[in-house]
Design an enzyme around this catalytic site. Sequence first.
Site, PDB file in Angstrom:
ATOM      1  N   ASP A 117       0.889  -1.169   0.000  1.00 32.93           N
ATOM      2  CA  ASP A 117       0.000   0.000   0.000  1.00 32.93           C
ATOM      3  C   ASP A 117       0.922   1.213   0.000  1.00 32.93           C
ATOM      4  OD1 ASP A 117      -1.562   2.164   0.640  1.00 32.93           O
ATOM      5  OD2 ASP A 117      -2.563   1.227   2.362  1.00 32.93           O
ATOM      6  N   TYR A 165       0.990   0.119  14.843  1.00 29.38           N
ATOM      7  CA  TYR A 165      -0.060  -0.092  13.845  1.00 29.38           C
ATOM      8  C   TYR A 165       0.264   0.649  12.548  1.00 29.38           C
ATOM      9  CZ  TYR A 165      -4.401  -0.363  11.381  1.00 29.38           C
ATOM     10  OH  TYR A 165      -5.337  -0.609  10.413  1.00 29.38           O
ATOM     11  N   LYS A 216      -3.565  -2.972   8.053  1.00 31.36           N
ATOM     12  CA  LYS A 216      -3.571  -4.426   7.990  1.00 31.36           C
ATOM     13  C   LYS A 216      -2.678  -4.887   6.846  1.00 31.36           C
ATOM     14  CE  LYS A 216      -5.784  -6.371  11.333  1.00 31.36           C
ATOM     15  NZ  LYS A 216      -5.174  -7.403  12.185  1.00 31.36           N
TER      16      LYS A 216
HETATM   17  C1  F6R Z   1      -7.723  -0.367   7.403  1.00 33.22           C
HETATM   18  C2  F6R Z   1      -7.305   1.010   7.198  1.00 33.22           C
HETATM   19  C3  F6R Z   1      -8.269   2.092   7.498  1.00 33.22           C
HETATM   20  C4  F6R Z   1      -7.668   3.129   8.446  1.00 33.22           C
HETATM   21  C5  F6R Z   1      -8.686   4.222   8.818  1.00 33.22           C
HETATM   22  C6  F6R Z   1      -8.090   5.310   9.679  1.00 33.22           C
HETATM   23  O1  F6R Z   1      -6.692  -1.245   7.120  1.00 33.22           O
HETATM   24  O2  F6R Z   1      -6.202   1.264   6.788  1.00 33.22           O
HETATM   25  O3  F6R Z   1      -9.472   1.583   7.981  1.00 33.22           O
HETATM   26  O4  F6R Z   1      -7.202   2.508   9.610  1.00 33.22           O
HETATM   27  O5  F6R Z   1      -9.200   4.830   7.647  1.00 33.22           O
HETATM   28  O6  F6R Z   1      -6.991   5.829   9.026  1.00 33.22           O
HETATM   29  P1  F6R Z   1      -6.141   7.070   9.604  1.00 33.22           P
HETATM   30  O7  F6R Z   1      -5.739   6.703  10.992  1.00 33.22           O
HETATM   31  O8  F6R Z   1      -4.984   7.153   8.658  1.00 33.22           O
HETATM   32  O9  F6R Z   1      -7.035   8.270   9.550  1.00 33.22           O
HETATM   33 MG    MG Z   2      -3.951   2.384   3.080  1.00 31.64          MG
HETATM   34 MG    MG Z   3      -4.990  -2.147   1.899  1.00 25.95          MG
END
Ligand code: F6R
Ligand code: MG
Ligand code: MG
Length: 367
Positions: free
Chosen positions: A14, A230, A233
């Site tokens: 990603d 974190y 995923k």
């Molecule tokens: C799942 C994922 C998203 C982010 C969510 C919050 O793998 O990447 O669900 O965790 O959109 O993202 P931030 O913390 O970057 O605003």
């Molecule tokens: Mg992403």
């Molecule tokens: Mg992804």
Amino acid sequence: MSENKVTLSVIKADIGGYVGHSASHPDIIQQAQEILGQAKAKGLLVDFYVTSCGDDLELIMTHTRGNDCADIHKLAWDTFIECTRRAKELKLYGAGQDILADAFSGNVKGMGPGVAEMTFVERKSEPVVVFCGDKCAPGAWNLPLFRIFADPFNTIGLVIDPSMHDGFRFEVHDVFAGKDMILSCPEEMYDLLVLIGSPENYCIKNVYRKDGEIAATSSTQKLALIAGRYVGKDDPVMMVRCQSGFPAVGEVLEAFVFPHLVSGWMRGSHYGPLMPVAQRDATPSRFDGPPRVIALGFQLDNGWLVGPRDMFDDPGFDRARQEANELADYMRRHGPFEPHRLGLKEMEYTTLPQVLEKLLQREEKKQ
Ligand code: F6R
Ligand code: MG
Ligand code: MG
């Protein structure tokens, strides 16, 4: 490596989402196609196909240099770096998210990207299905791989095809110990299930026929363990060889008719159903999901990737998608409660501990 062997390498990362974490921008795909096109012209690759599943850029490559080849891994790394540069120009979301190292050091494993590779002598006809997941973790393949290669209620070939009747061997990766174990089915089926029934801890890495021939492989890299925090995923990939001594294409796909619950979805912190979708629908939006999987079918022709066929673009999977949507509604109704939200142990690698730590300072010991 012997001349007639081909290696299929699927390396993914990603490197920036469009919009949010929902998809890849067309410029990114084009950029990657150009770079891999040059590598093919120079003879480093036999062939390639670039695609995306959600916010993940997927490089599907064939070559003759074997698994873990530094040149191929460097090509993937350089592609991700170059695409990250473009993602930053476009201010895409989370640009460079999975690029966890400053410089390439011989192999992209442990540097952020996910990797699945297998090397084999191409058969007279070689059908392969490449699966890409988004908003889920590597353990998402445990249940379908078990059903494909060990469950006669899914794969009738295990019962009636003499070339599959002996069963398969599963190489299981212990995610936290970093060790692997081989278990043989059907003899050790119950032992296998002891492990793979806990997909956060144990992932099926490879499946082999009893004669040693590779049948399937998956990416088992866990970003959080690499980064120690974190970082989204892992959105794994896997590939499965089909037909003539391996499960039929239809037996392989059948395992995805059941939209089983996987960890991932919003903030990598929720269980949700894995929805099999056509490539055009690999754009998770509802609550950043639900988690989804695409299946790209190829016929190999001396390493050339003839295809892909978009295997889940079939009304036969409509019911699975409908069921996944119903399950998504049901799970969502739990809101922030377990078991929609992951258990506390699994939340360790999310942002929750930061909130919890502060809160627990208010705890007082009562007599
Ligand atoms: C799942 C994922 C998203 C982010 C969510 C919050 O793998 O990447 O669900 O965790 O959109 O993202 P931030 O913390 O970057 O605003
Ligand atoms: Mg992403
Ligand atoms: Mg992804």
